[in-house]
Write a protein that holds these residues in place. Sequence first.
Motif, PDB file in Angstrom:
ATOM      1  N   GLY A  70       0.866  -1.174   0.000  1.00 25.40           N
ATOM      2  CA  GLY A  70       0.000   0.000   0.000  1.00 25.40           C
ATOM      3  C   GLY A  70       0.899   1.219   0.000  1.00 25.40           C
ATOM      4  O   GLY A  70       1.925   1.241   0.689  1.00 25.40           O
ATOM      5  N   THR A  71       0.555   2.217  -0.804  1.00 19.71           N
ATOM      6  CA  THR A  71       1.390   3.426  -0.848  1.00 19.71           C
ATOM      7  C   THR A  71       0.500   4.644  -1.017  1.00 19.71           C
ATOM      8  O   THR A  71      -0.573   4.552  -1.613  1.00 19.71           O
ATOM      9  CB  THR A  71       2.423   3.345  -1.997  1.00 19.71           C
ATOM     10  N   THR A  72       0.926   5.761  -0.472  1.00 18.13           N
ATOM     11  CA  THR A  72       0.170   7.002  -0.660  1.00 18.13           C
ATOM     12  C   THR A  72       0.955   7.959  -1.547  1.00 18.13           C
ATOM     13  O   THR A  72       0.405   8.536  -2.487  1.00 18.13           O
ATOM     14  CB  THR A  72      -0.166   7.633   0.706  1.00 18.13           C
ATOM     15  N   GLU A  73       2.267   8.088  -1.272  1.00 24.42           N
ATOM     16  CA  GLU A  73       3.084   8.997  -2.105  1.00 24.42           C
ATOM     17  C   GLU A  73       4.115   8.272  -2.964  1.00 24.42           C
ATOM     18  O   GLU A  73       4.888   8.918  -3.651  1.00 24.42           O
ATOM     19  CB  GLU A  73       3.797  10.021  -1.227  1.00 24.42           C
ATOM     20  N   GLN A 103       6.695   5.940  -2.031  1.00 22.70           N
ATOM     21  CA  GLN A 103       7.930   5.358  -1.505  1.00 22.70           C
ATOM     22  C   GLN A 103       7.782   3.849  -1.262  1.00 22.70           C
ATOM     23  O   GLN A 103       8.708   3.081  -1.529  1.00 22.70           O
ATOM     24  CB  GLN A 103       8.339   6.074  -0.205  1.00 22.70           C
ATOM     25  N   THR A 104       6.625   3.426  -0.790  1.00 20.83           N
ATOM     26  CA  THR A 104       6.446   1.984  -0.508  1.00 20.83           C
ATOM     27  C   THR A 104       6.361   1.183  -1.801  1.00 20.83           C
ATOM     28  O   THR A 104       6.734   0.008  -1.831  1.00 20.83           O
ATOM     29  CB  THR A 104       5.221   1.764   0.412  1.00 20.83           C
ATOM     30  N   ARG A 105       5.904   1.812  -2.892  1.00 21.13           N
ATOM     31  CA  ARG A 105       5.957   1.115  -4.196  1.00 21.13           C
ATOM     32  C   ARG A 105       7.419   0.867  -4.573  1.00 21.13           C
ATOM     33  O   ARG A 105       7.790  -0.223  -4.990  1.00 21.13           O
ATOM     34  CB  ARG A 105       5.274   1.951  -5.288  1.00 21.13           C
ATOM     35  N   SER A 150       2.692   1.940   4.388  1.00 19.87           N
ATOM     36  CA  SER A 150       3.279   3.102   5.069  1.00 19.87           C
ATOM     37  C   SER A 150       2.264   3.747   6.006  1.00 19.87           C
ATOM     38  O   SER A 150       1.061   3.503   5.904  1.00 19.87           O
ATOM     39  CB  SER A 150       3.780   4.118   4.045  1.00 19.87           C
ATOM     40  N   VAL A 151       2.800   4.566   6.902  1.00 17.47           N
ATOM     41  CA  VAL A 151       1.994   5.163   7.965  1.00 17.47           C
ATOM     42  C   VAL A 151       1.685   6.629   7.653  1.00 17.47           C
ATOM     43  O   VAL A 151       2.575   7.401   7.297  1.00 17.47           O
ATOM     44  CB  VAL A 151       2.748   5.058   9.311  1.00 17.47           C
ATOM     45  N   HIS A 152       0.411   6.970   7.767  1.00 14.19           N
ATOM     46  CA  HIS A 152      -0.036   8.365   7.668  1.00 14.19           C
ATOM     47  C   HIS A 152      -0.972   8.612   8.831  1.00 14.19           C
ATOM     48  O   HIS A 152      -1.878   7.824   9.054  1.00 14.19           O
ATOM     49  CB  HIS A 152      -0.751   8.620   6.335  1.00 14.19           C
ATOM     50  N   PHE A 203       8.182   7.694   9.103  1.00 11.56           N
ATOM     51  CA  PHE A 203       9.286   8.552   9.569  1.00 11.56           C
ATOM     52  C   PHE A 203       9.822   8.021  10.889  1.00 11.56           C
ATOM     53  O   PHE A 203      11.005   8.056  11.160  1.00 11.56           O
ATOM     54  CB  PHE A 203       8.801   9.979   9.825  1.00 11.56           C
ATOM     55  N   SER A 204       8.890   7.561  11.742  1.00  7.22           N
ATOM     56  CA  SER A 204       9.268   7.146  13.103  1.00  7.22           C
ATOM     57  C   SER A 204      10.309   6.037  13.083  1.00  7.22           C
ATOM     58  O   SER A 204      11.122   5.932  14.006  1.00  7.22           O
ATOM     59  CB  SER A 204       8.041   6.662  13.868  1.00  7.22           C
ATOM     60  N   ALA A 205      10.275   5.209  12.039  1.00  7.55           N
ATOM     61  CA  ALA A 205      11.213   4.088  11.954  1.00  7.55           C
ATOM     62  C   ALA A 205      12.642   4.560  11.695  1.00  7.55           C
ATOM     63  O   ALA A 205      13.594   3.808  11.891  1.00  7.55           O
ATOM     64  CB  ALA A 205      10.778   3.143  10.838  1.00  7.55           C
TER      65      ALA A 205
HETATM   66  C1  LIG Z   1       0.384  13.556   5.546  1.00  9.13           C
HETATM   67  C2  LIG Z   1       1.431  12.600   6.107  1.00  9.13           C
HETATM   68  C3  LIG Z   1       1.259  12.073   7.382  1.00  9.13           C
HETATM   69  C4  LIG Z   1       2.232  11.211   7.928  1.00  9.13           C
HETATM   70  N1  LIG Z   1       2.047  10.713   9.192  1.00  9.13           N
HETATM   71  C5  LIG Z   1       3.035   9.958   9.760  1.00  9.13           C
HETATM   72  C6  LIG Z   1       2.902   9.495  11.112  1.00  9.13           C
HETATM   73  O1  LIG Z   1       1.872   9.694  11.780  1.00  9.13           O
HETATM   74  N2  LIG Z   1       3.943   8.814  11.659  1.00  9.13           N
HETATM   75  C7  LIG Z   1       5.108   8.545  10.955  1.00  9.13           C
HETATM   76  O2  LIG Z   1       6.010   7.945  11.517  1.00  9.13           O
HETATM   77  N3  LIG Z   1       5.249   8.926   9.658  1.00  9.13           N
HETATM   78  C8  LIG Z   1       4.234   9.635   9.051  1.00  9.13           C
HETATM   79  N4  LIG Z   1       4.364  10.057   7.749  1.00  9.13           N
HETATM   80  C9  LIG Z   1       5.551   9.643   6.973  1.00  9.13           C
HETATM   81  C10 LIG Z   1       5.262   8.588   5.899  1.00  9.13           C
HETATM   82  O3  LIG Z   1       5.074   7.324   6.503  1.00  9.13           O
HETATM   83  C11 LIG Z   1       6.454   8.559   4.926  1.00  9.13           C
HETATM   84  O4  LIG Z   1       6.468   9.792   4.216  1.00  9.13           O
HETATM   85  C12 LIG Z   1       6.419   7.415   3.941  1.00  9.13           C
HETATM   86  O5  LIG Z   1       7.578   7.464   3.132  1.00  9.13           O
HETATM   87  C13 LIG Z   1       5.177   7.446   3.044  1.00  9.13           C
HETATM   88  O6  LIG Z   1       5.177   6.301   2.235  1.00  9.13           O
HETATM   89  P1  LIG Z   1       4.427   6.265   0.822  1.00  9.13           P
HETATM   90  O7  LIG Z   1       5.175   7.206  -0.090  1.00  9.13           O
HETATM   91  O8  LIG Z   1       4.553   4.851   0.382  1.00  9.13           O
HETATM   92  O9  LIG Z   1       3.027   6.665   1.051  1.00  9.13           O
HETATM   93  C14 LIG Z   1       3.394  10.893   7.175  1.00  9.13           C
HETATM   94  C15 LIG Z   1       3.533  11.431   5.870  1.00  9.13           C
HETATM   95  C16 LIG Z   1       2.581  12.261   5.336  1.00  9.13           C
HETATM   96  C17 LIG Z   1       2.765  12.811   3.940  1.00  9.13           C
END
Ligand SMILES: Cc1cc2nc3c(=O)[nH]c(=O)nc-3n(C[C@H](O)[C@H](O)[C@H](O)COP(=O)(O)O)c2cc1C
Length: 177
Positions: free
Chosen positions: A8-11, A13-15, A57-59, A90-92
């Motif tokens: 699962g990915t939102t932006e 990076q996980t892809r 990933s975590v949002h 990020f927390s990781a």
């Molecule tokens: C709007 C938003 C909220 C996020 N919330 C968290 C969070 O609550 N805790 C955390 O550790 N990282 C958080 N992150 C960091 C994401 O997990 C990190 O950017 C990750 O690379 C996103 O993966 P993706 O590109 O596969 O979606 C957040 C990022 C965004 C853009």
Amino acid sequence: MNVLIVYGTTEGQTRKIAERVAKDVSGRGHAVEVHDAGESDANVDLNAFQAVVVAGSVHQEQHQKAIKNFATAHSKQLNSRPSAFVSVSFSAALEDTRPEAQRYVDQFVELTGWQPRMTLLLGGAVRFTEYDYFQEQVVKFIVMKRGLAADDGGDREFTDWNALDGFVGAFLKSAAD
Ligand SMILES: Cc1cc2nc3c(=O)[nH]c(=O)nc-3n(C[C@H](O)[C@H](O)[C@H](O)COP(=O)(O)O)c2cc1C
């Protein structure tokens, strides 16, 4: 082995991470299939696979709904074969905040009923050049809170690719035993 990777990915990076896992897996001589949990074809038959890697990933302290749904729907089959979870956040990325990254995983396991054999907490990326105003504010707050220097408005990767490669190798070894 036939290895399934569901992410699962939102932006994005996980892809990228899932693609790296796929490259590692096929480089070690296994057949691999990759599915985006957000797409309808993620409804695969797990019986065709001897090992499964799920990455999300975590949002806002939560993993993607699509991977929560996938893990919940397939928890029985996942628990009955070697499976691994890669949790991206990020927390990781920092020793101080890793307990928080582990909490996201604990909540995910409790919610879905899937108990991965192995879990990797992996740093993600900031993509200020792609965020909307809301995302930018949230990320600026989180990044500042965690002391990750990225306030120059640029993009930055916190993913430890070597840790990922080591994890994939260890998982495949344990799955083959
Ligand atoms: C709007 C938003 C909220 C996020 N919330 C968290 C969070 O609550 N805790 C955390 O550790 N990282 C958080 N992150 C960091 C994401 O997990 C990190 O950017 C990750 O690379 C996103 O993966 P993706 O590109 O596969 O979606 C957040 C990022 C965004 C853009």
